[in-house]
Structure formats: C-alpha cells, structure tokens
Design a protein around this motif. Structure first.
Motif, short mmCIF file in Angstrom:
data_model
loop_
_atom_site.label_atom_id
_atom_site.label_comp_id
_atom_site.label_asym_id
_atom_site.label_seq_id
_atom_site.Cartn_x
_atom_site.Cartn_y
_atom_site.Cartn_z
N GLU A 10 40.37 35.13 39.56
CA GLU A 10 39.12 36.01 40.02
C GLU A 10 39.20 37.36 39.82
O GLU A 10 39.70 38.48 40.51
CB GLU A 10 39.25 35.91 41.68
N ILE A 11 38.78 37.93 38.47
CA ILE A 11 38.54 39.26 38.17
C ILE A 11 37.29 39.50 37.48
O ILE A 11 36.80 38.70 36.72
CB ILE A 11 39.61 39.62 37.25
N GLY A 12 36.70 40.65 37.81
CA GLY A 12 35.30 41.01 37.14
C GLY A 12 35.21 42.38 36.91
O GLY A 12 34.44 42.83 36.33
N GLU A 13 36.51 43.18 37.40
CA GLU A 13 36.51 44.35 37.30
C GLU A 13 36.77 44.89 35.83
O GLU A 13 36.49 46.12 35.46
CB GLU A 13 37.60 44.86 38.27
N GLY A 14 37.19 43.98 34.84
CA GLY A 14 37.18 44.52 33.66
C GLY A 14 36.27 44.37 32.66
O GLY A 14 36.14 44.84 31.57
N ALA A 15 34.86 44.10 33.21
CA ALA A 15 33.79 43.77 32.70
C ALA A 15 32.75 44.81 33.15
O ALA A 15 32.64 45.48 34.34
CB ALA A 15 33.09 42.41 32.82
N GLN A 16 31.57 44.92 32.68
CA GLN A 16 30.35 45.96 33.10
C GLN A 16 29.73 45.18 34.17
O GLN A 16 29.35 45.82 35.29
CB GLN A 16 29.50 46.14 32.05
N GLY A 59 40.12 53.47 37.96
CA GLY A 59 39.49 52.99 36.49
C GLY A 59 39.51 51.44 36.41
O GLY A 59 40.41 50.96 37.03
N LYS A 60 38.79 50.93 35.81
CA LYS A 60 38.88 49.63 35.29
C LYS A 60 40.04 48.90 34.45
O LYS A 60 40.68 47.90 35.02
CB LYS A 60 37.58 48.93 34.42
N LEU A 61 40.67 49.85 33.82
CA LEU A 61 42.08 49.39 33.16
C LEU A 61 43.04 49.47 34.22
O LEU A 61 43.92 48.43 33.79
CB LEU A 61 42.34 50.50 32.07
N PRO A 134 37.88 46.69 29.90
CA PRO A 134 38.94 46.01 29.20
C PRO A 134 38.63 44.59 28.71
O PRO A 134 39.35 43.94 28.09
CB PRO A 134 39.87 45.95 30.65
N HIS A 135 37.34 44.02 29.26
CA HIS A 135 37.14 42.65 28.74
C HIS A 135 36.99 42.45 27.41
O HIS A 135 36.93 41.52 26.80
CB HIS A 135 36.13 41.91 29.62
N GLY A 136 36.96 43.47 26.89
CA GLY A 136 36.62 43.71 25.00
C GLY A 136 37.87 43.97 24.52
O GLY A 136 37.79 44.23 23.21
#
Length: 310
Positions: A10-16, A59-61, A134-136
């Motif tokens: 359950e992670i969405g914070e790595g995406a826009q 931050g997302k990272l 980070p999802h990239g």
C-alpha cells in the motif's frame, strides 16, 4: 503446488497520482484468496505493508526509503518459506522492495531474472528525474543505480544483472533513463517491436533470457503497459498499449513454469477506474491466469495460446 501468498504493498506516495495506494484493498475485496482456493490452488493473505505518509514532509523519496525495507522483508519471508509471492501494488516504486526480498532469498542459490512489462522504463535516478517521482526509478535501483537506501537493501546492490532483465512494452520514456539501460545492455522491447512480433514471441525470448544462469525469475506488470481502452484505471495512461487479451495469454500459467519465483501487479488506481471496475476486474483475471492456468507454449499466436489456457 506452492501456496500463493498475496502481499499488499500500500504505497502511492512514490507516484504523482497517489490513489494507487488503495489498489491492493480494492483487489482484496474481490475475494482473490477464496477464488483461488475454490479452483484448487492453495492461497493465503500475507502481510499488508503500508507506506508512512507522515514522511511526505521530507519528500516522496523519504516515504519510499522507509517503505522499501519493510516490503523486502515480507517478500523475502514468503520466498524463504517456499511460498509463491504475489505482490499487489501500489505504485511501481514497490518493485524495489518486492524483488530485493526475493533476490535476497535466492542469493544462496544464484541470481534473479526479471521481466518488466511497462509503458515506461522506470530507470531514472534522482539525478535524471525531472518529476522526482520514485515510481520512475525502481528498475535503476534494482540494477544498482540511484539512491543508496534503495540500491543497498540487505547491504548489497545489483539485485539484478542487466543481461537477466527484459523490458517489454515501453512507449513513454526520457533520454536519461534510456541512456542508462543502453549503457548497461538491458534488452528493451519497445512497443513497435511488440506490435510487430507479437507478445507471445517477445515473452518467449524474454523467458529464455531471464532463465539463463539464474536461480529463479519473476514478472512485474504495470497496468499501464496495457492499452488504456482495456485498463483505464491507471495514473499514467499511454495510448497504444498491449491488448489485455494478449497479456492474459502471455501470463497464463506463469506460476507453473519452472523457476518462477513471484509475480507483481502494480498501479491500479481505483479512483480512476470506470463505473463498472473494468481495470480491477482485469487485475483479477490476470492474477487468476498467472496462478491457475496451465503453462502454455508462447511461440504462437497469443489468441490461440489464450484459448488453450482457458
């Protein structure tokens, strides 16, 4: 017959678009375990790993840095216990944890190979990413490039060797990440090649590569690899993707193939799905194809392969 263990990432914070954090819960509500058990496949729910959104202030990272070791521990435990992990994301940054854990479990026996099915290359580092999302970055991190807290999970880097990685379906990418994969020699089957050769032929070649010299291999599937007409519920849709029927055919019986160590399905965003939950239902069908169908020959037409697997 290995037990399928579902792990919720359950992670969405790595995406826009952070709504993909709720993708695993949406799939869990569809009764995956009960459906597999009814079909005779042992299955269970494993851990739910949830990102700490309070870290977003840094931050997302920072969120991904905190999340990755926890998911890596979960996938490592499932593999070490001789179960078949199916990781449900979440944004694709979760792949760093998923495959780091599986690579760690396989390390005494040898290397891990990986097929990466995605509309994007996911091979940025913090230095090349314009968005900073980070999802990239997960494939670069698994190859040993990028932020040290992501590359060095379990105290070592290079979870994947370039010659044992294949990317299928890429059609949206930036020069920096493409240059990294070219320099490393990663085999990338861009979408024009997939359309020309067919997904069955591409998967057959990919399997040869990821099986060669490895102790195990897996597949990570970003839902945006599939054409948006078939899978609208994604945060980064790209036109001209792989038809859903072809992907279903290519993945049929995946878990029954020798050496397959796990499967990951990411980037379902329930808030972007249509009113009849087309994308979520497709995810359910993909998981059932992976876990339940007999392994099929991939050298021929995918529609024929799908008919044999049905």
């Amino acid at each position: 017959m290995k037990t399928v263990e579902f792990i919720s990432a359950e992670i969405g914070e790595g995406a826009q678009q952070m709504g993909c954090k709720f993708g695993p819960a949406r799939l869990r509500a569809m009764g995956l375990v009960a459906r597999l058990r009814t079909a005779g496949q042992p299955a269970q729910w494993g851990p739910t790993v949830t990102a700490h959104d309070e870290l977003l202030e840094a931050g997302k990272l920072a969120v991904v840095q905190g999340f990755t070791p926890e998911l890596a521990d979960a996938s490592h435990a499932a593999t070490a216990a001789d179960r078949f992990p199916v990781v449900l994301g979440g944004d694709h940054s979760c792949a760093i944890g998923t495959w780091s854990g599986i690579a760690q479990a396989l390390k005494p026996q040898g290397a891990l190979g990986l097929i990466w099915i995605d509309a994007h290359l996911d091979s940025h580092t913090p230095d090349t990413s314009e968005s900073g999302a980070p999802h990239g970055m997960p494939l670069a991190a698994l190859l040993g490039h990028g932020d040290a807290q992501l590359t060095d999970v379990f105290g070592w880097r290079g979870k994947l060797a370039p010659e044992q990685v294949v990317v299928i379906g890429a059609r949206s990418y930036e020069p920096g990440e493409q240059a990294l994969l070219q320099r490393l020699g990663v085999r990338v089957m861009y979408m024009p090649e997939v359309l020309e050769r067919g997904i069955a032929a591409c998967m057959a070649e990919a399997l040869e590569r990821v099986c060669a010299g490895t102790a195990g291999w897996g597949v990570t599937l970003d839902l945006d690899a599939i054409d948006p007409a078939d899978a609208p519920g994604v945060g980064s849709p790209e036109a001209g993707g792989i038809p859903a029927a072809d992907v279903l055919a290519a993945l049929s019986g995946l878990a029954k193939r020798p050496g397959c160590a796990g499967f990951e399905l990411v980037e379902l965003n329930p808030s972007l799905d249509d009113s009849v939950h087309t994308s979520a239902k497709l995810c359910r069908s993909l998981i059932e194809a992976v876990a339940l169908a007999p392994a099929v020959e991939l050298a021929g037409d995918p529609a024929t392969a799908l008919a044999r697997a049905a």
